[in-house]
Design a protein around this motif. Sequence first.
Motif, PDB file in Angstrom:
ATOM      1  N   ALA A   1       0.828  -1.204   0.000  1.00 17.04           N
ATOM      2  CA  ALA A   1       0.000   0.000   0.000  1.00 17.04           C
ATOM      3  C   ALA A   1       0.861   1.253   0.000  1.00 17.04           C
ATOM      4  CB  ALA A   1      -0.932   0.000   1.207  1.00 17.04           C
ATOM      5  N   GLU A   2       1.953   1.234   0.750  1.00 16.83           N
ATOM      6  CA  GLU A   2       2.840   2.390   0.796  1.00 16.83           C
ATOM      7  C   GLU A   2       3.536   2.604  -0.538  1.00 16.83           C
ATOM      8  OE1 GLU A   2       5.049   3.244   4.396  1.00 16.83           O
ATOM      9  OE2 GLU A   2       4.301   1.387   5.263  1.00 16.83           O
ATOM     10  N   GLN A   3       3.995   1.521  -1.160  1.00 15.01           N
ATOM     11  CA  GLN A   3       4.665   1.645  -2.457  1.00 15.01           C
ATOM     12  C   GLN A   3       3.700   2.157  -3.522  1.00 15.01           C
ATOM     13  OE1 GLN A   3       6.234  -2.279  -3.142  1.00 15.01           O
ATOM     14  NE2 GLN A   3       7.687  -2.139  -1.426  1.00 15.01           N
ATOM     15  N   LEU A   4       2.454   1.680  -3.459  1.00 11.07           N
ATOM     16  CA  LEU A   4       1.455   2.130  -4.434  1.00 11.07           C
ATOM     17  C   LEU A   4       1.159   3.612  -4.246  1.00 11.07           C
ATOM     18  CD1 LEU A   4      -0.392   1.195  -6.731  1.00 11.07           C
ATOM     19  CD2 LEU A   4      -2.159   0.756  -5.014  1.00 11.07           C
ATOM     20  N   ALA A   5       1.032   4.044  -2.992  1.00  8.29           N
ATOM     21  CA  ALA A   5       0.783   5.463  -2.728  1.00  8.29           C
ATOM     22  C   ALA A   5       1.937   6.320  -3.252  1.00  8.29           C
ATOM     23  CB  ALA A   5       0.584   5.691  -1.236  1.00  8.29           C
ATOM     24  N   GLU A   6       3.154   5.855  -3.073  1.00  6.28           N
ATOM     25  CA  GLU A   6       4.309   6.599  -3.596  1.00  6.28           C
ATOM     26  C   GLU A   6       4.265   6.689  -5.113  1.00  6.28           C
ATOM     27  OE1 GLU A   6       7.752   4.633  -2.103  1.00  6.28           O
ATOM     28  OE2 GLU A   6       7.397   5.236  -0.006  1.00  6.28           O
ATOM     29  N   ARG A   7       3.862   5.594  -5.757  1.00  4.94           N
ATOM     30  CA  ARG A   7       3.756   5.602  -7.220  1.00  4.94           C
ATOM     31  C   ARG A   7       2.684   6.593  -7.681  1.00  4.94           C
ATOM     32  NH1 ARG A   7       2.751   0.606 -11.551  1.00  4.94           N
ATOM     33  NH2 ARG A   7       2.406   2.001 -13.347  1.00  4.94           N
ATOM     34  N   VAL A   8       1.545   6.577  -6.991  1.00  4.13           N
ATOM     35  CA  VAL A   8       0.457   7.489  -7.363  1.00  4.13           C
ATOM     36  C   VAL A   8       0.901   8.941  -7.186  1.00  4.13           C
ATOM     37  CG1 VAL A   8      -1.857   8.287  -6.752  1.00  4.13           C
ATOM     38  CG2 VAL A   8      -1.372   5.832  -6.888  1.00  4.13           C
ATOM     39  N   LEU A   9       1.546   9.258  -6.076  1.00  4.12           N
ATOM     40  CA  LEU A   9       2.004  10.630  -5.838  1.00  4.12           C
ATOM     41  C   LEU A   9       3.021  11.064  -6.876  1.00  4.12           C
ATOM     42  CD1 LEU A   9       2.307  10.582  -1.942  1.00  4.12           C
ATOM     43  CD2 LEU A   9       0.635  11.859  -3.303  1.00  4.12           C
ATOM     44  N   ALA A  10       3.914  10.155  -7.267  1.00  3.75           N
ATOM     45  CA  ALA A  10       4.903  10.478  -8.303  1.00  3.75           C
ATOM     46  C   ALA A  10       4.213  10.743  -9.638  1.00  3.75           C
ATOM     47  CB  ALA A  10       5.909   9.335  -8.439  1.00  3.75           C
ATOM     48  N   ALA A  11       3.183   9.945  -9.954  1.00  3.13           N
ATOM     49  CA  ALA A  11       2.442  10.143 -11.203  1.00  3.13           C
ATOM     50  C   ALA A  11       1.682  11.464 -11.180  1.00  3.13           C
ATOM     51  CB  ALA A  11       1.479   8.984 -11.428  1.00  3.13           C
ATOM     52  N   LEU A  12       1.095  11.795 -10.021  1.00  5.96           N
ATOM     53  CA  LEU A  12       0.358  13.052  -9.910  1.00  5.96           C
ATOM     54  C   LEU A  12       1.282  14.256 -10.031  1.00  5.96           C
ATOM     55  CD1 LEU A  12      -2.118  12.199  -6.992  1.00  5.96           C
ATOM     56  CD2 LEU A  12      -2.619  12.309  -9.445  1.00  5.96           C
ATOM     57  N   ALA A  13       2.519  14.112  -9.571  1.00  2.92           N
ATOM     58  CA  ALA A  13       3.485  15.210  -9.701  1.00  2.92           C
ATOM     59  C   ALA A  13       3.794  15.491 -11.169  1.00  2.92           C
ATOM     60  CB  ALA A  13       4.763  14.873  -8.944  1.00  2.92           C
ATOM     61  N   GLU A  14       3.764  14.431 -11.996  1.00  2.00           N
ATOM     62  CA  GLU A  14       4.008  14.591 -13.435  1.00  2.00           C
ATOM     63  C   GLU A  14       2.717  14.875 -14.192  1.00  2.00           C
ATOM     64  OE1 GLU A  14       7.096  14.348 -14.993  1.00  2.00           O
ATOM     65  OE2 GLU A  14       7.825  14.423 -12.922  1.00  2.00           O
ATOM     66  N   GLY A  15       1.589  14.586 -13.570  1.00  2.00           N
ATOM     67  CA  GLY A  15       0.294  14.662 -14.242  1.00  2.00           C
ATOM     68  C   GLY A  15      -0.037  15.972 -14.932  1.00  2.00           C
ATOM     69  N   PRO A  16       0.271  17.138 -14.336  1.00  2.00           N
ATOM     70  CA  PRO A  16      -0.110  18.395 -14.994  1.00  2.00           C
ATOM     71  C   PRO A  16       0.627  18.681 -16.305  1.00  2.00           C
ATOM     72  CG  PRO A  16       0.236  18.722 -12.637  1.00  2.00           C
ATOM     73  CD  PRO A  16       0.743  17.348 -12.971  1.00  2.00           C
ATOM     74  N   LYS A  17       1.695  17.950 -16.596  1.00  2.00           N
ATOM     75  CA  LYS A  17       2.466  18.217 -17.817  1.00  2.00           C
ATOM     76  C   LYS A  17       1.674  17.767 -19.043  1.00  2.00           C
ATOM     77  CE  LYS A  17       6.906  17.610 -15.456  1.00  2.00           C
ATOM     78  NZ  LYS A  17       8.172  16.840 -15.393  1.00  2.00           N
ATOM     79  N   PRO A  18       1.407  18.693 -19.980  1.00  2.00           N
ATOM     80  CA  PRO A  18       0.639  18.318 -21.182  1.00  2.00           C
ATOM     81  C   PRO A  18       1.311  17.215 -21.990  1.00  2.00           C
ATOM     82  CG  PRO A  18       0.772  20.704 -20.954  1.00  2.00           C
ATOM     83  CD  PRO A  18       1.726  20.126 -19.949  1.00  2.00           C
ATOM     84  N   ASP A  19       2.635  17.141 -21.943  1.00  2.76           N
ATOM     85  CA  ASP A  19       3.363  16.143 -22.706  1.00  2.76           C
ATOM     86  C   ASP A  19       3.703  14.947 -21.808  1.00  2.76           C
ATOM     87  OD1 ASP A  19       4.819  14.743 -24.555  1.00  2.76           O
ATOM     88  OD2 ASP A  19       6.598  16.022 -24.448  1.00  2.76           O
ATOM     89  N   GLY A  20       2.907  13.904 -21.889  1.00  4.03           N
ATOM     90  CA  GLY A  20       3.176  12.679 -21.155  1.00  4.03           C
ATOM     91  C   GLY A  20       2.556  12.586 -19.779  1.00  4.03           C
ATOM     92  N   GLY A  21       2.007  13.674 -19.268  1.00  6.63           N
ATOM     93  CA  GLY A  21       1.419  13.644 -17.933  1.00  6.63           C
ATOM     94  C   GLY A  21       0.252  12.685 -17.813  1.00  6.63           C
ATOM     95  N   ASN A  22      -0.601  12.665 -18.828  1.00 10.75           N
ATOM     96  CA  ASN A  22      -1.781  11.798 -18.757  1.00 10.75           C
ATOM     97  C   ASN A  22      -1.392  10.323 -18.780  1.00 10.75           C
ATOM     98  OD1 ASN A  22      -4.762  11.971 -18.641  1.00 10.75           O
ATOM     99  ND2 ASN A  22      -4.642  10.716 -20.494  1.00 10.75           N
ATOM    100  N   ASN A  23      -0.331   9.987 -19.506  1.00 12.46           N
ATOM    101  CA  ASN A  23       0.130   8.601 -19.523  1.00 12.46           C
ATOM    102  C   ASN A  23       0.594   8.167 -18.133  1.00 12.46           C
ATOM    103  OD1 ASN A  23      -0.373   8.303 -22.256  1.00 12.46           O
ATOM    104  ND2 ASN A  23       1.711   8.882 -22.862  1.00 12.46           N
ATOM    105  N   GLN A  24       1.256   9.086 -17.421  1.00  9.30           N
ATOM    106  CA  GLN A  24       1.708   8.776 -16.069  1.00  9.30           C
ATOM    107  C   GLN A  24       0.516   8.499 -15.150  1.00  9.30           C
ATOM    108  OE1 GLN A  24       4.875   8.568 -14.839  1.00  9.30           O
ATOM    109  NE2 GLN A  24       5.828   8.969 -16.826  1.00  9.30           N
ATOM    110  N   VAL A  25      -0.494   9.352 -15.232  1.00 11.06           N
ATOM    111  CA  VAL A  25      -1.659   9.205 -14.349  1.00 11.06           C
ATOM    112  C   VAL A  25      -2.459   7.961 -14.689  1.00 11.06           C
ATOM    113  CG1 VAL A  25      -3.814  10.258 -13.558  1.00 11.06           C
ATOM    114  CG2 VAL A  25      -1.798  11.687 -13.942  1.00 11.06           C
ATOM    115  N   THR A  26      -2.707   7.738 -15.971  1.00  8.87           N
ATOM    116  CA  THR A  26      -3.504   6.564 -16.348  1.00  8.87           C
ATOM    117  C   THR A  26      -2.753   5.263 -16.035  1.00  8.87           C
ATOM    118  OG1 THR A  26      -2.716   6.794 -18.639  1.00  8.87           O
ATOM    119  CG2 THR A  26      -4.860   7.760 -18.094  1.00  8.87           C
ATOM    120  N   GLY A  27      -1.424   5.302 -16.111  1.00 15.04           N
ATOM    121  CA  GLY A  27      -0.652   4.126 -15.711  1.00 15.04           C
ATOM    122  C   GLY A  27      -0.819   3.841 -14.229  1.00 15.04           C
TER     123      GLY A  27
END
Length: 257
Positions: free
Chosen positions: A95-121
């Motif tokens: 659960a902790e590792q998954l939360a870290e992954r989600v937070l890392a994806a959300l940090a990249e999420g606002p970027k128009p180039d590739g951000g959505n791929n990070q979040v959907t992954g």
Amino acid sequence: MGCLVALSVAVGAAGAAGCASTEYVNEGPGQPTPRASGTLPPGSVGVCKQPETKRPPIVSEELWAHAKPCTPRTPASYIRLGYAKDGAAGADPEAEQLAERVLAALAEGPKPDGGNNQVTGAIRAVRAYAARKDELRARVVRESATGQTCDVTYLLNTMSAARSKLSGGEACTAEVFDPETRADACLFDTKRPEGLWLSSGWSCMTFTGALGNEASCHQICGYDDYCARQVYCAAGDVNLLLCTLGVCLPEPSAGIK
């Protein structure tokens, strides 16, 4: 008038006793206000923390410290806080590792180039994890009916910008009742942009869900129809991401099918 005459002629105690007087009954202090009694005031959102869990990184430290433990008597409408496990319940590294992954994806999420791929992954990883967990399985939504990937980056970027204008630049995206200060307080840590970005559409995606109302998705989306369509595509996954990060909304939540 008859009472005045009786007094003036001093007809005695019997005459005086016949004069009625206004009596003020002591009604006591009355019931305390909801804020004074510690109960949840109308219109406020309650929170509690799950026993033997850790503070969600996106939740305010002060609110976490003030929140009361969840019990079987806690109203179902309260938001449950806490992720992973702590104390006697044992650790939950997945659960902790998954939360870290989600937070890392959300940090990249606002970027128009590739951000959505990070979040959907991250969403796909969370769905796979949630399908194995009793407390999360009911929150897993089916894939979009159109078969298309939700544009979460566009949705939350548009909502963040519009919400900032509507709130006059106020950073907090959601307020809940703090049982210790007995006043509404920010649920999220305003120093964590990942949590604020994910919860930028909080009011319409998680509570109102109705288009055309004062705090509707159309307004928070800046009246952008494409953005509003993405609400229907991504709202369930936003709910799931929040719960995976330790902010579990009541089920079922208005606006989330």
